[in-house]
Write a protein that holds these residues in place. Structure first.
Motif, PDB file in Angstrom:
ATOM      1  N   UNK A 107       0.836  -1.192   0.000  1.00  0.00           N
ATOM      2  CA  UNK A 107       0.000   0.000   0.000  1.00  0.00           C
ATOM      3  C   UNK A 107       0.875   1.248   0.000  1.00  0.00           C
ATOM      4  N   UNK A 108       0.269   2.382  -0.351  1.00  0.00           N
ATOM      5  CA  UNK A 108       0.968   3.655  -0.247  1.00  0.00           C
ATOM      6  C   UNK A 108       1.315   4.246  -1.588  1.00  0.00           C
ATOM      7  N   UNK A 109       1.759   5.490  -1.526  1.00  0.00           N
ATOM      8  CA  UNK A 109       2.093   6.250  -2.721  1.00  0.00           C
ATOM      9  C   UNK A 109       3.376   7.032  -2.455  1.00  0.00           C
ATOM     10  N   UNK A 110       4.038   7.457  -3.512  1.00  0.00           N
ATOM     11  CA  UNK A 110       5.221   8.291  -3.356  1.00  0.00           C
ATOM     12  C   UNK A 110       6.310   7.589  -2.587  1.00  0.00           C
ATOM     13  N   UNK A 111       6.787   8.225  -1.527  1.00  0.00           N
ATOM     14  CA  UNK A 111       7.906   7.671  -0.768  1.00  0.00           C
ATOM     15  C   UNK A 111       7.463   6.914   0.474  1.00  0.00           C
ATOM     16  N   UNK A 112       6.177   6.676   0.637  1.00  0.00           N
ATOM     17  CA  UNK A 112       5.663   5.983   1.823  1.00  0.00           C
ATOM     18  C   UNK A 112       4.950   4.709   1.392  1.00  0.00           C
ATOM     19  N   UNK A 113       5.602   3.568   1.642  1.00  0.00           N
ATOM     20  CA  UNK A 113       5.052   2.279   1.217  1.00  0.00           C
ATOM     21  C   UNK A 113       4.960   1.341   2.410  1.00  0.00           C
ATOM     22  N   UNK A 114       3.904   0.533   2.426  1.00  0.00           N
ATOM     23  CA  UNK A 114       3.603  -0.326   3.571  1.00  0.00           C
ATOM     24  C   UNK A 114       3.081  -1.671   3.065  1.00  0.00           C
ATOM     25  N   UNK A 115       3.526  -2.748   3.688  1.00  0.00           N
ATOM     26  CA  UNK A 115       3.018  -4.074   3.338  1.00  0.00           C
ATOM     27  C   UNK A 115       2.027  -4.543   4.386  1.00  0.00           C
ATOM     28  N   UNK A 141      -9.153  -6.334   8.499  1.00  0.00           N
ATOM     29  CA  UNK A 141      -8.943  -7.679   7.960  1.00  0.00           C
ATOM     30  C   UNK A 141      -7.955  -8.498   8.798  1.00  0.00           C
ATOM     31  N   UNK A 142      -7.484  -7.920   9.893  1.00  0.00           N
ATOM     32  CA  UNK A 142      -6.560  -8.651  10.764  1.00  0.00           C
ATOM     33  C   UNK A 142      -5.134  -8.673  10.276  1.00  0.00           C
ATOM     34  N   UNK A 143      -4.753  -7.688   9.466  1.00  0.00           N
ATOM     35  CA  UNK A 143      -3.443  -7.693   8.838  1.00  0.00           C
ATOM     36  C   UNK A 143      -2.326  -7.339   9.810  1.00  0.00           C
ATOM     37  N   UNK A 144      -1.151  -7.892   9.546  1.00  0.00           N
ATOM     38  CA  UNK A 144       0.104  -7.442  10.139  1.00  0.00           C
ATOM     39  C   UNK A 144       0.715  -6.485   9.135  1.00  0.00           C
ATOM     40  N   UNK A 145       1.037  -5.270   9.574  1.00  0.00           N
ATOM     41  CA  UNK A 145       1.492  -4.218   8.663  1.00  0.00           C
ATOM     42  C   UNK A 145       2.895  -3.775   9.053  1.00  0.00           C
ATOM     43  N   UNK A 146       3.746  -3.600   8.035  1.00  0.00           N
ATOM     44  CA  UNK A 146       5.071  -3.056   8.317  1.00  0.00           C
ATOM     45  C   UNK A 146       5.443  -1.988   7.297  1.00  0.00           C
ATOM     46  N   UNK A 147       6.327  -1.106   7.740  1.00  0.00           N
ATOM     47  CA  UNK A 147       6.809   0.028   6.952  1.00  0.00           C
ATOM     48  C   UNK A 147       7.922  -0.457   6.037  1.00  0.00           C
ATOM     49  N   UNK A 148       7.747  -0.280   4.735  1.00  0.00           N
ATOM     50  CA  UNK A 148       8.728  -0.734   3.740  1.00  0.00           C
ATOM     51  C   UNK A 148       9.845   0.279   3.529  1.00  0.00           C
ATOM     52  N   UNK A 149      11.046  -0.220   3.203  1.00  0.00           N
ATOM     53  CA  UNK A 149      12.217   0.609   2.839  1.00  0.00           C
ATOM     54  C   UNK A 149      12.057   2.041   3.354  1.00  0.00           C
TER      55      UNK A 149
END
Length: 369
Positions: A107-115, A141-149
């Motif tokens: 997910x995300x746009x520009x320089x902010x991306x998240x899985x 949805x019960x997701x585990x989310x992390x901040x990418x690069x």
């Protein structure tokens, strides 16, 4: 041996062999190897989902997440725009290979991306959504989310917007390593913010065996539920090349289970050459170390100057010598010694490496005595 036929006919047959990539279990947990950031032709990747699964199996992985972009489908003229398809296409093959497959989305746009991992309906997270709204829907949805690069577009900082999302519980992890890039500024947030550490390939084309960036997971059960629980609990380590980053508890367990002394009793004649202590590394993780201190005690006294040792390396799946030196003051007979080593490629915090102790016994003799 598993065989994958590419193209038409036997002339195009290609044999794919799994690299076992051994990493030992640690006390209380099974150790799994995962990659939670990969792409297929359903966004801007270049491999079909089943080939991505074969590749992960070949590389020795136990867990794979397919995380195609929510709003980037450059292959749309040729591939249906359905982000649930990669998981659906690869699920049966992954099961046959013994690979734990996780459905995800980037997910995300520009320089902010998240899985977001473990999503049940990735298509519901598409569209022109504000990032915080997309992460809220992922949480439903019960997701585990992390901040990418996290630092790929400039200096990495814990900005107010990041802090707000963290306080709302919209993400739980951070990608300390993306490809071969490490973001050291993020390492303190593992403890300060309670973020789970991840190391992922972000592969778009093809990966290279034994050069792949990997998240190590320490799980109670080797299944999707065990992976999910370990991620939320923060029981991971980030492995890239010869470097591993994680909590001291898990890295100590990794060292203790991977490295064994071939013998802890050394006897040699002072008139001859000094013998070496042989260490065996049972894992695919290499180790480098330097000696901080060598203490010794015999029946009468204790001394830190009798013996010395030198920096060493213990390559993956190898036996290597640790050289021991002896001073002129060392007494004859048996002494109980302890080597204090700093394992310089096991990083337990910013500027901190794992320190371990190795007990041995040394018997000194002179020729004819």
């Amino acid at each position: 041996m598993w065989v994958l036929a590419l193209g038409a006919g036997l002339r195009a047959q290609h044999v794919m062999v799994r690299d076992p990539l051994p990493v030992p279990d640690i006390p209380g947990y099974r150790t799994l190897k995962g990659d939670f950031h990969t792409h297929t032709v359903f966004s801007d990747g270049e491999l079909w989902p089943t080939l991505r699964a074969w590749e992960a199996w070949r590389d020795g992985l136990d867990v794979l997440a397919m995380t195609d972009h929510a709003d980037s489908q450059p292959h749309a003229p040729d591939v249906v725009s359905d982000l649930a398809r990669p998981y659906a296409l690869a699920r049966d093959l992954a099961s046959q290979l013994g690979l734990i497959l996780i459905q995800g989305i980037e997910l995300g746009h520009g320089d902010s991306h998240w899985n977001a991992l473990f999503v049940t309906d990735p298509n519901a997270l598409r569209g022109k959504l504000e990032l915080s709204e997309a992460l809220r829907r992922a949480r439903v949805q019960g997701a585990f989310v992390f901040w990418n690069h996290p630092g790929w577009q400039g200096k990495l900082a814990w900005a107010p917007g990041i802090d707000s999302m963290h306080r709302q519980g919209l993400f739980q992890g951070i990608e300390l390593v993306n490809g071969d890039t490490v973001y050291p500024e993020a390492f303190p947030w593992h403890e300060e913010k309670g973020l789970t550490l991840l190391a992922n390939s972000d592969v778009h084309r093809t990966s290279v065996t034994r050069k792949r960036t990997i998240t190590l997971l320490f799980v109670h059960s080797p299944d999707a539920d065990g992976v999910r629980e370990a991620l939320f609990a923060g029981r991971t380590a980030a492995w890239v090349g010869g470097e591993v980053y994680g909590s001291e508890e898990y890295l100590r367990g990794l060292w203790q289970e991977a490295v064994k002394a071939e013998t802890r009793d050394l006897t040699w004649n002072l008139e001859g050459r000094h013998p070496n202590l042989l260490l065996r590394n049972h894992s695919a993780v290499p180790f480098r170390f330097k000696v901080l201190r060598v203490s010794a005690r015999n029946s009468e006294q204790e001394n830190e100057g009798w013996f010395q040792s030198y920096p060493g390396e213990l390559p993956a799946e190898s036996v290597a010598p640790l050289q021991i030196g002896v001073s002129r003051e060392a007494p004859l007979g048996w002494s109980n010694a302890e080597l204090e080593l700093e394992v310089t490629n096991l990083h337990t915090g910013p500027g901190k490496n794992l320190v371990v102790r190795l007990p041995i016994r040394i018997n000194l003799k002179r020729e004819g005595r």
